[in-house]
Design an enzyme around this catalytic site. Structure first.
Site, PDB file in Angstrom:
ATOM      1  CG  ASP A  91       2.051   0.668  -8.431  1.00  0.00           C
ATOM      2  OD1 ASP A  91       1.830   1.470  -7.496  1.00  0.00           O
ATOM      3  OD2 ASP A  91       2.990   0.826  -9.229  1.00  0.00           O
ATOM      4  CD  GLU A 154       6.162   4.962  -6.185  1.00  0.00           C
ATOM      5  OE1 GLU A 154       7.051   5.783  -5.956  1.00  0.00           O
ATOM      6  OE2 GLU A 154       6.390   3.731  -6.216  1.00  0.00           O
TER       7      GLU A 154
END
Ligand SMILES: [Zn+2]
Length: 451
Positions: A91, A154
């Protein structure tokens, strides 16, 4: 394979790796609430496919109670070889236009300086591609047992810590290879060995029972915002050093950043000076920093001539490696309660106490990493800190007590501008990471004492 062979393989792999990177950067995998799910899911699928092709044939999207799934896989190495966990995340941060991008964040763009621009080009799709390259060096048959963990959240409310706690056996290993960091400058290798922790609180300050007419009462009755401003101003001295009594400080023993380099990477406005005194490394990695990260008060559109009775501010304090987050937060709370001007009432709500992290640097994995990085760059290796906090590292440490942590990656501090506009990566840093990681795995497998 000797170092030269690994280097020439890495060089031959680069066109393919950069094509993969560009494909990944074009997928806006922002996992924040309110952003579309489809691109994050697509990113998960494409990444999974890429890692299956390089040898993680059993890689899969893992089930999690909520949020985007981490990707997990294993490759068995030769009998008795050490186990290494490869970490990266798929991400990325959002890339709103207000940040002031000069090229489209989701269109990977190669510029004259040789860098590739786009959201995630460095953080952490660059790290992800470095893992891909490392696998390709060994044609999918690495010299160590490898475990792969690619996180999907994250940059937002991570679900990986809970996943690690639920499945600690998946993370048993000798070494974690966290490829989500970078050198201070391109071509100057460093190992990141310390990360600051992060504590936070919300301070509510009140001076009045209710709003008062500012013409009738102003001048004798204190408004809460001015009182808050005075309170916040007590957190630093005139040079910008933190003045919170009891907050831990130390001295940074590793390499330092020059003020000029720091200035360039921070893009301070003309005329704005740095805050704090002493070497930049101390200010970033060995002393606390306090920031106001949110403020609730009347907005301008709704303002009228009244004294504001109460305001709230959210404060974040970064704490030094080795410090106890609860104690550091105690110090900040005590400071706020004891420095309010004019008898203003102050309440403090504790919202976060994330511990700092320090890597063990005395083990065989660290020695092998140091050797590998020196070989890859042809230069001696320094130690750097990182201002960011990664609470996950603590959780991983509990899952694999005794495992070593190597923190590095292609996100150079000077130019990569991660989380900001015009994020970019230098392909040379990805290539060097591929070489370093391959050399490290070989060296670990050989079990030989590093040169
Ligand atoms: Zn990252």
């Amino acid at each position: 394979m000797d170092s030269n062979e690994i280097a020439s393989r890495a060089s031959a792999l680069m066109p393919g790796l950069l094509a993969d990177l560009e494909r990944l950067v074009a997928i806006p995998s922002v996992a924040f609430p309110g952003y579309p799910a489809e691109p994050v899911e697509e990113m998960g699928r494409v990444t999974l496919e890429m890692f299956r092709e390089v040898g993680f044939t059993d890689a899969r999207l893992m089930e999690v109670p909520s949020g985007y799934p981490p990707i997990y896989g294993e490759i068995k190495g030769p009998e008795g070889s050490p186990t290494v966990v490869l970490y990266a995340h798929y991400d990325v941060q959002p890339a709103p236009a207000e940040q002031g991008w000069t090229s489209d964040p989701w269109t990977p763009t190669r510029k004259d300086n040789g860098r590739i621009y786009g959201r995630g080009a460095a953080d952490d799709k660059g790290g992800l591609v470095a893992h891909l390259g490392t696998l390709r060096i060994f044609d999918g048959k690495p010299p160590c047992t490898l475990k792969l963990i690619l996180e999907g959240m994250e940059e937002t409310e991570s679900n990986l810590e809970a996943f690690v706690e639920a499945h600690p056996e998946l993370f048993e290993c000798d070494l974690f290879l966290i490829c989500d960091m970078g050198n201070l400058e391109v071509g100057e290798p460093v190992l990141t060995t310390a990360l600051r922790g992060d504590v936070a609180c919300i301070v509510t300050l009140r001076t009045l029972e209710h709003p008062l007419h500012s013409g009738v009462f102003g001048g004798a009755a204190p408004d809460a915002m001015i009182a808050m401003a005075r309170l916040l101003a007590t957190l630093h001295d005139a040079d910008g050093n933190v003045t919170v009594a009891g907050a831990s400080t130390s001295v940074w023993p590793g390499v330092d950043l020059s003020e000029e380099d720091f200035r360039a990477s921070a893009d301070l406005l003309d005329g704005v000076s740095l805050v704090g005194t002493g070497q930049v490394g101390d200010r970033l990695w060995a002393r606390p920093s306090v920031s106001v990260i949110g403020l609730d008060m009347t907005d301008i559109a709704g303002s009228s001539n009244v004294l504001i009775p109460g305001v709230r501010a959210k404060l974040s304090m970064r704490i030094v490696p080795g410090a106890d987050p609860e104690k550091e937060l105690d110090a900040l709370v005590d400071h706020l309660k004891s420095h309010a001007p004019w008898g203003a009432q102050v309440e403090v709500q504790r919202t976060k106490a994330a511990p700092p992290f320090r890597c063990e640097t005395g083990g065989p994995g660290y020695a092998a990493a140091r050797w590998a990085l020196t070989e890859a760059y042809g230069k001696p290796v320094g130690e750097a800190g990182s201002g960011g906090s990664i609470p996950l590292l603590r959780t991983l440490q509990q899952a694999a007590p005794g495992a070593e942590f190597i923190l590095w990656g292609p996100e150079d501090v000077a130019l990569a501008r991660i989380h900001s506009s015009d994020e970019s990566v230098d392909p040379a840093e990805i290539q060097s990471m591929v070489v370093a990681q391959a050399l490290l795995l070989q060296r670990l497998a050989a079990g030989a004492p590093p040169a």
